[in-house]
Scaffold this motif. Sequence first.
Motif, short mmCIF file in Angstrom:
data_model
loop_
_atom_site.label_atom_id
_atom_site.label_comp_id
_atom_site.label_asym_id
_atom_site.label_seq_id
_atom_site.Cartn_x
_atom_site.Cartn_y
_atom_site.Cartn_z
N ARG A 246 17.26 15.07 -0.58
CA ARG A 246 17.15 13.71 -1.07
C ARG A 246 18.21 12.79 -0.45
NH1 ARG A 246 13.70 14.13 -5.14
NH2 ARG A 246 14.14 12.11 -6.05
N ASN B 71 8.49 16.07 -0.94
CA ASN B 71 9.84 16.28 -1.45
C ASN B 71 10.17 15.31 -2.58
OD1 ASN B 71 11.06 18.42 0.31
ND2 ASN B 71 10.22 17.04 1.85
N SER B 72 9.12 14.83 -3.22
CA SER B 72 9.22 13.91 -4.36
C SER B 72 10.20 12.77 -4.16
CB SER B 72 9.50 14.66 -5.67
OG SER B 72 10.45 15.67 -5.49
N ALA B 73 9.96 12.04 -3.12
CA ALA B 73 10.77 10.85 -2.89
C ALA B 73 10.37 9.77 -3.89
CB ALA B 73 10.53 10.33 -1.47
N TRP C 192 18.31 10.12 1.40
CA TRP C 192 17.41 9.08 1.91
C TRP C 192 18.07 8.25 3.00
CZ3 TRP C 192 13.54 11.39 0.37
CH2 TRP C 192 13.40 11.87 -0.94
N ALA D 59 15.05 15.22 3.51
CA ALA D 59 14.27 14.80 2.35
C ALA D 59 14.44 15.81 1.22
CB ALA D 59 12.80 14.66 2.71
N LYS D 60 14.52 17.06 1.59
CA LYS D 60 14.69 18.09 0.58
C LYS D 60 16.02 17.89 -0.17
CE LYS D 60 13.48 22.71 -0.37
NZ LYS D 60 12.09 22.82 -0.53
#
Lengths: 612, 493
Positions: free
Chosen positions: B381, B417-419, B383, B378-379
């Motif tokens: 990103r 992690n600001s998804a 996905w 996640a860090k």
Amino acid sequence: MAFPHRPDAPELPDFSMLKRLARDQLIYLLEQLPGKKDLFIEADLMSPLDRIANVSILKQHEVDKLYKVESKPAVSSSEQLCFLVRPRIKNMRYIANLVNADKLAGRTRKYKVIFSPQKFYACEMVLEEEGIYGDVSCDEWAFSLLPLDVDLLSMELPEFFRDYFLEGDQRWINTVAQALHLLSTLYGPFPNCYGIGRCAKMSYELWRKLEDEEDGETKGRRPEIGHIFLLDRDMDFVTALCSQVVYEGLVDDTFRIKCGSVDFGPEVTSSDKSLKVLLNAEDKNGRALLLCCRYTGEAGRYKLQFCVRRRGMDIKQMKNFVSQELKGLKQEHRLLSLHIGACESIMKKKTKQDFQELIKTEHALLEGFNIRESTSYIEEHIDRQVSPIESLRLMCLLSITENGLIPKDYRSLKTQYLQSYGPEHLLTFSNLRRAGLLTEQAPGDTLTAVESKVSKLVTDKAAGKITDAFSSLAKRSNFRAISKKLNLIPRVDGEYDLKVPRDMAYVFSGAYVPLSCRIIEQVLERRSWQGLDEVVRLLNCSELAFTDMTKEDKASSESLRLILVVFLGGCTFSEISALRFLGREKGYRFIFLTTAVTNSARLMEAMSEVKA
Amino acid sequence: MNRTKGDEEEYWNSSKFKAFTFDDEDDELSQLKESKRAVNSLRDFVDDDDDDDLERVSWGGEPVGSISWSIKETAGTSVSNHEGREQLKSRNSFSSYAPLPKPTSTYSLSSFFRGRTRPGSFQSLSDALSDTPAKSYAPELGRPKGEYRDYSNDWSPSDTVRRLRKGKVCSLERFRSLQDKLQLLEEAVSMHDGNVITAVLIFLKRTLSKEILFRELEVRQVALRHLIHFLKEIGDQKLLLDLFRFLDRTEELALSHYREHLNIQDPEKRKEFLKTCIGLPFSAEDSAHIQDHYTLLERQIIIEANDRHLEAAGQTEIFRKHPRKASILNMPLVTTLFYSCFYHYTEAEGTFSSPVNLKKTFKIPDKQYVLTALAARAKLRAWHDVDALFTTKNWLGYTKKRAPIGFHRVVEILHKNSAPVQILQEYVNLVEDVDTKLNLATKFKCHDVVIDTCRDLKDRQQLLAYRSKVDKGSAEEEKIDAILHSSQIRWKN
């Protein structure tokens, strides 16, 4: 404080004198080394020193430069060096290195070591071994009572906890006895004494010995303080391990109160610098500090709320109040806005770590339900690498409330802990087990009355004789049974209205009455341990609970409502708040004497082998 | 200060000194009492400076005169300390603390000491103190006890212990027979003062062979604990290990040996040291942990060397994009796993640095593995990797999302992690408990989930309430309106 003292509440003795005595003694000691000198101060002594003296006082007594005793060597050009230190081996080595370097360089200077609060023979031994005994002169600065608040005296000895409760070292007992002796000399004898715990008993006996040796000193004086109560920290680890929700406790848990004051960082001051703020229960004019905070549990949800003590405002109303009405009172205005900043910052932090779930888990542990759920919560806490200290604290709370972890859980939690935070914590686990904070249930270990009787017999009778594999000071906690006996979990019908506290449980949002405070309350009510035999037995203290009352009745009724409570191993702000509340209810006033103000994080760090 | 030796002698002799009481400080406390009275009567003309000073502490940050501040200054001038300078600027000038705000000490008790040689200042004070006799108010503060040696050898064990407690130098040499020594020790123990117990133990350690010492301490647990603590403090590891060996405390012996690794900085040396710990008599459980510790460090050394090389070469994209912040040496296993999920996710199981290899070697539980991998991917990103982590195929080839940690936790980690909302939404939808789902969806603004859930719950009121929270004229508002006007739904409220 939210509720004023009863009109008949006794006046507190004036403890500011202790500061003057300490300061004057220090000045005297400095004058023993006439002429200009550089002063090396141990880091841990700086904050206490700051509260009784300042640089100008030191300068007046010809202190030239100030240095911190630390690992790196200091370059001082002074002809006279004075060291103000705690009696620790590493300080002796530091001094020895300095002196021996001088010797090598053919330089002669005068050295003086001032030990506070007292000198230890082990330190002198090191000086001797390093070949500098005689080159340095030693003195003692018996500064062991620092008033942090009108009713709070701290010995500022956080190491007391580890030294006694982990290592079994009794080196500070004499310091405690001396402090009690000083208090009884200044404020009259204590007619009624109670205590519980091995350390309490030993401190009490040594103190009595001191009094007897100096016969007549306190005799014939009218007592100012009617009761003294000594209590070992290991009587009640549970309270110290809980998350604190009274305001001072929250501030301590979040920002770390050091020596009665707290450093608020930029996030609180909303400027670019930090500010140091002194925390007192009452300001100079006896007005209460205004803030407090509460957890409310509605329908299983916990909410952090702050309110102003006297006025019952929430943060928003408070902000308006501050900006509108307090404009004229600059000082109060600044103080309040700082505290509001602190509240906001606490709120922010707490919501981030899903505090709700945490508090819920703690309450479940205290009440003893949903143990499986709590265990898996702790597990997840560990897996996510949330703060190592927090995880450790929760495990200890689980262990003490459950009389040890079941072996399967113990193994799995320990393994995951080591994987998350580092294998060297193996040593921490060994320490926790020795101190009785985190244990494993022996196979087939259940809590039957017969069994605990047997285990009690073994520990009491053979104390000092049996070679336990770990020579553990640990005992079974029997928390659940004690909690039932003393009714520590109040039955609450409907919501606990925290604005109108009913009992001491208010310091834990109505969920739990601190065990330590309940014991004190019960004994004071009975003026003895009578009728508490079962509790004492469950605390593994059958031979360690004592009462001592003097027959002569010189104590005024006022003094009989002044109670000195001595916490050996530290006390928390929650306990202080709870007893202050009890005092207001009953017209008592409590004076707290603690080896240090503590909280769960400090206790855990003291047990941790790996320094962060 | 300029008191001469003679003066000093006279001073001390003038205080009540009782011969042969060994209690040099007998009077200390009685005089403290007097000094209390003195202090009290001084109150009128002594400025009430204590509290004022403290107020200043609270408002000006560390006050100009504070000791901690001043020490920072000393440090700041020797090393160019940026922080120190800053503080300096904010406080105008260094000299601001030089002028003495209040001549407090003229009135303080200490002036009584100097009063002896400067009669002027003493006189004025004593005039004011009419109710007190013309004797010293000064407590006999901290008289250097070392100067009062007593070479008499006739003290009984209890007298000796008492003198020791008072911090006096006192020869123990006359206690030569074992019986005398033990009696001395027992006296010390019964006094409860740990400092004295240790003093006696230091003597016993010097004058008894270790076998005898150990044998006697084995039946004296209190003293034994003091010796163990003392040996730990002075770092006499050898004797400590001998003691544990003698006492047959094998586990403590092993732990004590293992503890030493903390002092070894060099990773290779530390690894070698850990190797020596593997065979030690730990409990079965701890043996496994020690073995793991060794294996972990061994791995980390290999990974570190390799990655440092890769990073320096600058050919690998991941290291270029995300330079390493710290070395992986001596990090916990989970951190190492995170690192390997971050930098070496796709590596085959055969390499030491691959996550799967770590998982196998250290038997990392599924839950722990998924949590860590999720956080790492996640860090970055990534996905797609996140998706794959929870997708399982059943035997019919259908895919299904499963998480060993509960999807509410997944959502939290993704959010941290600001998804993007689309991703979050997908996982919020997988949360089983409806209340939790609604809460999370509201918290993270997954409008669709909130709206659909309300619809499914047939909760018109909540949907209406939510309508006020979404932006005016947004697609969400339209969607809500459409549902509210739908005639297909039987609202429960």
